[in-house]
Design an enzyme around this catalytic site. Structure first.
Site, PDB file in Angstrom:
ATOM      1  N   ALA A 175       0.827  -1.212   0.000  1.00  0.00           N
ATOM      2  CA  ALA A 175       0.000   0.000   0.000  1.00  0.00           C
ATOM      3  C   ALA A 175       0.858   1.256   0.000  1.00  0.00           C
ATOM      4  O   ALA A 175       0.512   2.250  -0.651  1.00  0.00           O
ATOM      5  CB  ALA A 175      -0.930  -0.003   1.211  1.00  0.00           C
ATOM      6  N   ASP A 176       1.978   1.225   0.725  1.00  0.00           N
ATOM      7  CA  ASP A 176       2.877   2.379   0.730  1.00  0.00           C
ATOM      8  C   ASP A 176       3.444   2.644  -0.659  1.00  0.00           C
ATOM      9  O   ASP A 176       3.542   3.799  -1.092  1.00  0.00           O
ATOM     10  CB  ASP A 176       4.021   2.147   1.712  1.00  0.00           C
ATOM     11  CG  ASP A 176       3.605   2.349   3.153  1.00  0.00           C
ATOM     12  OD1 ASP A 176       3.413   3.505   3.554  1.00  0.00           O
ATOM     13  OD2 ASP A 176       3.468   1.351   3.877  1.00  0.00           O
ATOM     14  N   GLY A 177       3.850   1.576  -1.355  1.00  0.00           N
ATOM     15  CA  GLY A 177       4.405   1.755  -2.689  1.00  0.00           C
ATOM     16  C   GLY A 177       3.400   2.315  -3.671  1.00  0.00           C
ATOM     17  O   GLY A 177       3.713   3.204  -4.484  1.00  0.00           O
TER      18      GLY A 177
END
Length: 403
Positions: A175-177
């Site tokens: 999700a961060d990427g």
């Protein structure tokens, strides 16, 4: 591309100045993407509490290897933003910046007297990208937010895993990427708007929303049909055969048949052409309903051959297959080598260092890995000097713990 290859070329973000105030992954990775294509990125860290990303993942000689990638193409300075003097220094830096990226909980910048209104007084064209778990408003806005929570709440975990198993989270910052890519896109959109209007603006991005978007049409399907996606393991509800299959040598391959003609080629290749003539075989959903028998046919054929043989036969049949790699395979793959997808850059601590290259290739203004992640505060004196602080002022700030 290395610094040497890219240094004589114009890069598309040359002249764009970015202050990276964020920690861990989504915000800092967005700044990394911008730096890869020429933006001048200044990473701002607390004097005594460096970005925790420096300590994530494997380390060598006490130096985080993940940071070498995440911190690449960034200058690093230290600044205590909770101190009034630190806030004043940031405002001086912001006057000449184009973008500020931050991921503090909503209200933190305001508590530090660094609201967007005050930043915009110093620089009307400034773009402030605010990356948080849940956005700047709403009932969850002040909750701590991490990629894991977004992976859970987006529907990803509920859809991932075997049908009779638990919801499954990814073992990395998915999700961060995705949020980092969305943030870089949002920043470029806001900069383009500034070209048209002359004014900056705030980017409000929650880590939850980008992964929710890339998961496809589940909200629309639920809205119209009441459908809740089940866990299907490696299978798909949209086509079959689609799975991972074990080869005779113990390695694995993945097969995809999203296109009808590919599905037909696969079944002819594995010696079951009769399936192609079945009425249900004519649609992806029809094939998915018969996944057990299609999987059995493919698995039996693959299981009698080595991975090299499977790949060669699929290639000859123009059917879609890929080996399931671990990092050792990635580092040796000839296609990735041809693309220079994993490139080599000189590092002051480790010498030649291999890492992922820039995301895409531009024919006229390519990006470049100019340097790897630098030490905590390595560029403080130089960056503050370019902002107009004298050596005596810098020494005084350091003595008071502001830098």
């Amino acid at each position: 591309m290395t610094e040497r290859e890219g240094s004589a070329m114009t890069r598309p973000l040359d002249g764009v100045r970015v202050l990276d105030l964020a920690t861990l992954f989504a915000g800092p990775m967005a700044a990394m993407f911008l730096g890869d294509f020429g933006a001048e990125v200044v990473k701002v860290e607390h004097p005594r509490r460096p970005d925790p990303a420096r300590g994530h993942g494997a380390a060598k000689d006490g130096i985080g290897l993940w940071w070498k990638m995440l911190g690449r193409n960034k200058q690093t300075i230290t600044l205590n933003l909770s101190e009034p003097e630190g806030q004043d220094v940031l405002l001086r830096l912001a006057r000449d910046a184009d973008v500020v990226i931050e991921n503090f909980r909503p209200g933190t910048l305001e508590r530090w007297n660094l609201s967007y209104e005050r930043l915009q007084e110093a620089n009307p064209g400034l773009v402030l990208a605010r990356v948080t778990g849940f956005g700047q408003f709403g009932p969850y806005a002040r909750r701590p937010g991490f990629g894991t929570l977004a992976e859970a709440m987006s529907g990803f975990a509920a859809m991932t895993g075997e049908p009779d198993g638990p919801p499954t989270l990814p073992p990395f910052g998915l999700a961060d990427g995705i949020a980092a890519l969305a943030t870089a896109y949002a920043v470029m959109t806001a900069l383009r708007a500034r070209d048209l209007t002359g004014r900056g603006q705030v980017v409000d991005l929650s880590i939850l929303e980008p992964i929710l978007t890339v998961l496809g049409g589940q909200p629309t399907a639920y809205d119209q049909l009441g459908l809740v996606p089940p866990r299907t393991g490696n299978r798909s509800v949209n086509n079959a055969p689609r799975n991972t299959y074990r080869c005779a040598d113990g390695s694995w391959v993945a097969v995809s048949t999203s296109a009808q003609n590919i599905a037909e080629r696969v079944m002819r290749l594995v010696g079951r052409p009769e399936y192609v003539d079945e009425p249900w075989f004519a649609t992806g959903a029809g094939r998915a309903a018969h996944a057990d028998e299609l999987d059995a046919a493919v698995a039996a054929w693959v299981g009698e051959r080595t991975r090299e043989q499977v790949l060669a036969e699929f290639d000859k049949a123009e059917a879609a297959v890929a080996p399931i790699y671990d990092v050792r395979d990635l580092m040796a793959d000839p296609q990735l080598a041809a693309l220079d997808a994993i490139t080599t850059v000189d590092d002051p601590d480790f010498g030649p260092l291999r890492m992922q290259n820039v995301l895409f290739r531009l024919s006229a203004t390519p990006g470049a890995l100019r340097w790897t992640g630098r030490a905590h505060g390595a560029d403080t004196d130089r960056v503050l000097g370019t902002a107009g602080l004298t050596a005596d002022e810098i020494d005084a700030l350091r003595a008071r713990g502001v830098i």
